[in-house]
Scaffold this active site. Structure first.
Site, PDB file in Angstrom:
ATOM      1  N   LYS A 143       0.838  -1.210   0.000  1.00  0.00           N
ATOM      2  CA  LYS A 143       0.000   0.000   0.000  1.00  0.00           C
ATOM      3  C   LYS A 143       0.875   1.263   0.000  1.00  0.00           C
ATOM      4  O   LYS A 143       0.631   2.187  -0.764  1.00  0.00           O
ATOM      5  CB  LYS A 143      -0.929   0.011   1.226  1.00  0.00           C
ATOM      6  CG  LYS A 143      -1.861  -1.192   1.305  1.00  0.00           C
ATOM      7  CD  LYS A 143      -2.834  -1.088   2.477  1.00  0.00           C
ATOM      8  CE  LYS A 143      -2.202  -1.220   3.844  1.00  0.00           C
ATOM      9  NZ  LYS A 143      -1.695  -2.561   4.153  1.00  0.00           N
ATOM     10  N   ARG A 182      -9.513   0.609   8.621  1.00  0.00           N
ATOM     11  CA  ARG A 182      -9.074  -0.731   8.969  1.00  0.00           C
ATOM     12  C   ARG A 182     -10.103  -1.475   9.809  1.00  0.00           C
ATOM     13  O   ARG A 182      -9.872  -2.625  10.189  1.00  0.00           O
ATOM     14  CB  ARG A 182      -7.794  -0.626   9.784  1.00  0.00           C
ATOM     15  CG  ARG A 182      -6.549  -1.149   9.113  1.00  0.00           C
ATOM     16  CD  ARG A 182      -5.413  -0.838  10.066  1.00  0.00           C
ATOM     17  NE  ARG A 182      -4.222  -1.576   9.829  1.00  0.00           N
ATOM     18  CZ  ARG A 182      -3.197  -1.108   9.105  1.00  0.00           C
ATOM     19  NH1 ARG A 182      -3.280   0.028   8.471  1.00  0.00           N
ATOM     20  NH2 ARG A 182      -2.098  -1.824   9.021  1.00  0.00           N
ATOM     21  N   ARG A 201      12.294  -6.730   4.714  1.00  0.00           N
ATOM     22  CA  ARG A 201      12.120  -5.280   4.576  1.00  0.00           C
ATOM     23  C   ARG A 201      13.029  -4.491   5.523  1.00  0.00           C
ATOM     24  O   ARG A 201      13.123  -4.784   6.702  1.00  0.00           O
ATOM     25  CB  ARG A 201      10.649  -4.940   4.867  1.00  0.00           C
ATOM     26  CG  ARG A 201      10.349  -3.472   4.811  1.00  0.00           C
ATOM     27  CD  ARG A 201       8.901  -3.212   4.551  1.00  0.00           C
ATOM     28  NE  ARG A 201       8.072  -3.307   5.742  1.00  0.00           N
ATOM     29  CZ  ARG A 201       6.776  -3.009   5.730  1.00  0.00           C
ATOM     30  NH1 ARG A 201       6.171  -2.648   4.616  1.00  0.00           N
ATOM     31  NH2 ARG A 201       6.075  -3.120   6.841  1.00  0.00           N
ATOM     32  N   ARG A 223      11.764  -2.403  10.804  1.00  0.00           N
ATOM     33  CA  ARG A 223      10.633  -1.858  11.544  1.00  0.00           C
ATOM     34  C   ARG A 223      10.315  -2.830  12.671  1.00  0.00           C
ATOM     35  O   ARG A 223      10.245  -4.034  12.446  1.00  0.00           O
ATOM     36  CB  ARG A 223       9.435  -1.749  10.584  1.00  0.00           C
ATOM     37  CG  ARG A 223       8.769  -0.421  10.640  1.00  0.00           C
ATOM     38  CD  ARG A 223       7.758  -0.286   9.550  1.00  0.00           C
ATOM     39  NE  ARG A 223       6.500  -0.941   9.882  1.00  0.00           N
ATOM     40  CZ  ARG A 223       5.410  -0.850   9.125  1.00  0.00           C
ATOM     41  NH1 ARG A 223       5.440  -0.159   7.999  1.00  0.00           N
ATOM     42  NH2 ARG A 223       4.306  -1.465   9.477  1.00  0.00           N
ATOM     43  N   ARG A 269      -0.369  -8.965  13.282  1.00  0.00           N
ATOM     44  CA  ARG A 269      -0.906  -8.003  12.321  1.00  0.00           C
ATOM     45  C   ARG A 269      -1.841  -8.702  11.331  1.00  0.00           C
ATOM     46  O   ARG A 269      -2.859  -8.160  10.931  1.00  0.00           O
ATOM     47  CB  ARG A 269       0.229  -7.283  11.587  1.00  0.00           C
ATOM     48  CG  ARG A 269       0.905  -6.240  12.469  1.00  0.00           C
ATOM     49  CD  ARG A 269       2.277  -5.860  11.981  1.00  0.00           C
ATOM     50  NE  ARG A 269       2.281  -5.179  10.705  1.00  0.00           N
ATOM     51  CZ  ARG A 269       3.349  -5.106   9.904  1.00  0.00           C
ATOM     52  NH1 ARG A 269       4.481  -5.668  10.245  1.00  0.00           N
ATOM     53  NH2 ARG A 269       3.269  -4.466   8.764  1.00  0.00           N
TER      54      ARG A 269
HETATM   55  P1  ADP Z   1       0.950  -2.410   7.519  1.00  0.00           P
HETATM   56  O1  ADP Z   1      -0.169  -2.041   6.601  1.00  0.00           O
HETATM   57  O2  ADP Z   1       2.109  -2.968   6.792  1.00  0.00           O
HETATM   58  O3  ADP Z   1       0.514  -3.247   8.689  1.00  0.00           O
HETATM   59  P2  ADP Z   1       0.969   0.287   8.654  1.00  0.00           P
HETATM   60  O4  ADP Z   1       2.152   1.201   8.690  1.00  0.00           O
HETATM   61  O5  ADP Z   1      -0.196   0.680   7.816  1.00  0.00           O
HETATM   62  O6  ADP Z   1       1.550  -1.108   8.204  1.00  0.00           O
HETATM   63  O7  ADP Z   1       0.429   0.065  10.128  1.00  0.00           O
HETATM   64  C1  ADP Z   1       1.272  -0.229  11.222  1.00  0.00           C
HETATM   65  C2  ADP Z   1       0.460  -0.303  12.514  1.00  0.00           C
HETATM   66  O8  ADP Z   1      -0.170   0.962  12.781  1.00  0.00           O
HETATM   67  C3  ADP Z   1      -0.696  -1.295  12.530  1.00  0.00           C
HETATM   68  O9  ADP Z   1      -0.262  -2.603  12.849  1.00  0.00           O
HETATM   69  C4  ADP Z   1      -1.619  -0.699  13.613  1.00  0.00           C
HETATM   70  O10 ADP Z   1      -1.149  -0.975  14.909  1.00  0.00           O
HETATM   71  C5  ADP Z   1      -1.453   0.794  13.389  1.00  0.00           C
HETATM   72  N1  ADP Z   1      -2.466   1.344  12.457  1.00  0.00           N
HETATM   73  C6  ADP Z   1      -2.233   1.893  11.224  1.00  0.00           C
HETATM   74  N2  ADP Z   1      -3.380   2.306  10.654  1.00  0.00           N
HETATM   75  C7  ADP Z   1      -4.378   2.014  11.542  1.00  0.00           C
HETATM   76  C8  ADP Z   1      -5.789   2.175  11.533  1.00  0.00           C
HETATM   77  N3  ADP Z   1      -6.432   2.704  10.480  1.00  0.00           N
HETATM   78  N4  ADP Z   1      -6.488   1.733  12.625  1.00  0.00           N
HETATM   79  C9  ADP Z   1      -5.879   1.192  13.676  1.00  0.00           C
HETATM   80  N5  ADP Z   1      -4.550   0.997  13.759  1.00  0.00           N
HETATM   81  C10 ADP Z   1      -3.791   1.402  12.710  1.00  0.00           C
END
Ligand code: ADP
Length: 220
Positions: free
Chosen positions: A16, A91, A129, A161, A172
């Site tokens: 994404k 999400r 990564r 990360r 996740r």
């Molecule tokens: P990825 O899509 O690879 O899991 P992100 O950088 O989008 O990585 O998200 C990392 C973390 O940030 C998630 O595991 C969650 O804890 C938090 N997070 C990100 N976006 C949201 C969201 N819309 N709602 C709740 N938690 C979120």
């Protein structure tokens, strides 16, 4: 023409962020990554930041109220007037409901891009990564640094990360399956145009997405 809200949807590691960065430059609209916003906020050093960091490092989702508040504030900024790309939001169904209300009120047209990538491919990708702690550039099998472990752009030592560790990656995925995957049904029921992309190089995928957007220029 109404502003566009391009929703990039998919499991962790589906690409994404990579697509958002490519499309941001071609479409000329803002890139909103809730993951980046939360990581930035979690580095502030106060009690709330520590609370956030603990959630991020566990692989669980941050509570809806926190993320919704952050996103609502962000999309009212001037750089979102022409539209924006959502990377990592919504999400949960509750987040999707809030978003739907905001888009309807502001006359913004949503388009969903579902990045459907095989689980095994993603696990291998996340294990590989590395990121630059300075500029945020992401390296992996499709984008190796010229010197191993060093950022091409600013020479900083690359890091992993924290939430890319295996146990956290599993959490996740669990959060994705239980809380995020149901959002697809919400989009379908809301009648949002959506397009599923399966694979290819980042550039090929970005081109497919642009082609789909051309077809959906009409207001929905
Ligand atoms: P990825 O899509 O690879 O899991 P992100 O950088 O989008 O990585 O998200 C990392 C973390 O940030 C998630 O595991 C969650 O804890 C938090 N997070 C990100 N976006 C949201 C969201 N819309 N709602 C709740 N938690 C979120």
């Amino acid at each position: 023409m109404e502003p566009l809200c391009l929703i990039l949807f998919g499991p962790p590691g589906a690409g994404k962020g990579t697509q958002a960065k490519l499309l941001q430059s071609t479409l000329g609209i803002a890139h909103l990554s809730t993951g980046d916003m939360l990581r930035e906020r979690s580095a502030a050093g106060d009690a709330f930041a520590r609370e956030l960091a603990a959630i991020l490092n566990s692989g669980r989702l941050v509570p809806d109220e926190t993320v919704n508040r952050m996103l609502e504030e962000r999309i009212h900024r001037p750089d979102c007037a022409k539209g924006f790309i959502l990377d990592g939001y919504p999400r949960t169904v509750a987040q999707a409901q809030l978003l739907a209300g905001m888009l309807a009120r502001r006359g913004i047209r949503p388009v969903v891009i579902h990045l459907a990538v095989d689980y095994n491919v993603i696990v291998a990708r996340l294990a590989d990564r590395k990121i630059c702690p300075n500029c945020g550039r992401v390296y992996g099998s499709a984008s190796r640094p010229l010197v191993p472990g060093v950022c091409d752009q600013d020479g900083a030592a690359l890091t992993v990360r924290e939430d890319d560790q295996e146990q956290v990656v599993r959490e996740r995925f669990k959060a994705y399956e239980q809380q995020t995957a149901p959002v697809l049904k919400f989009f379908a029921e809301a009648g949002y145009p959506s397009y599923e992309v399966e694979g290819g190089t980042p550039q090929a995928i970005a081109q497919q997405i642009e082609g789909f957007l051309q077809k959906h220029k009409q207001p929905v």
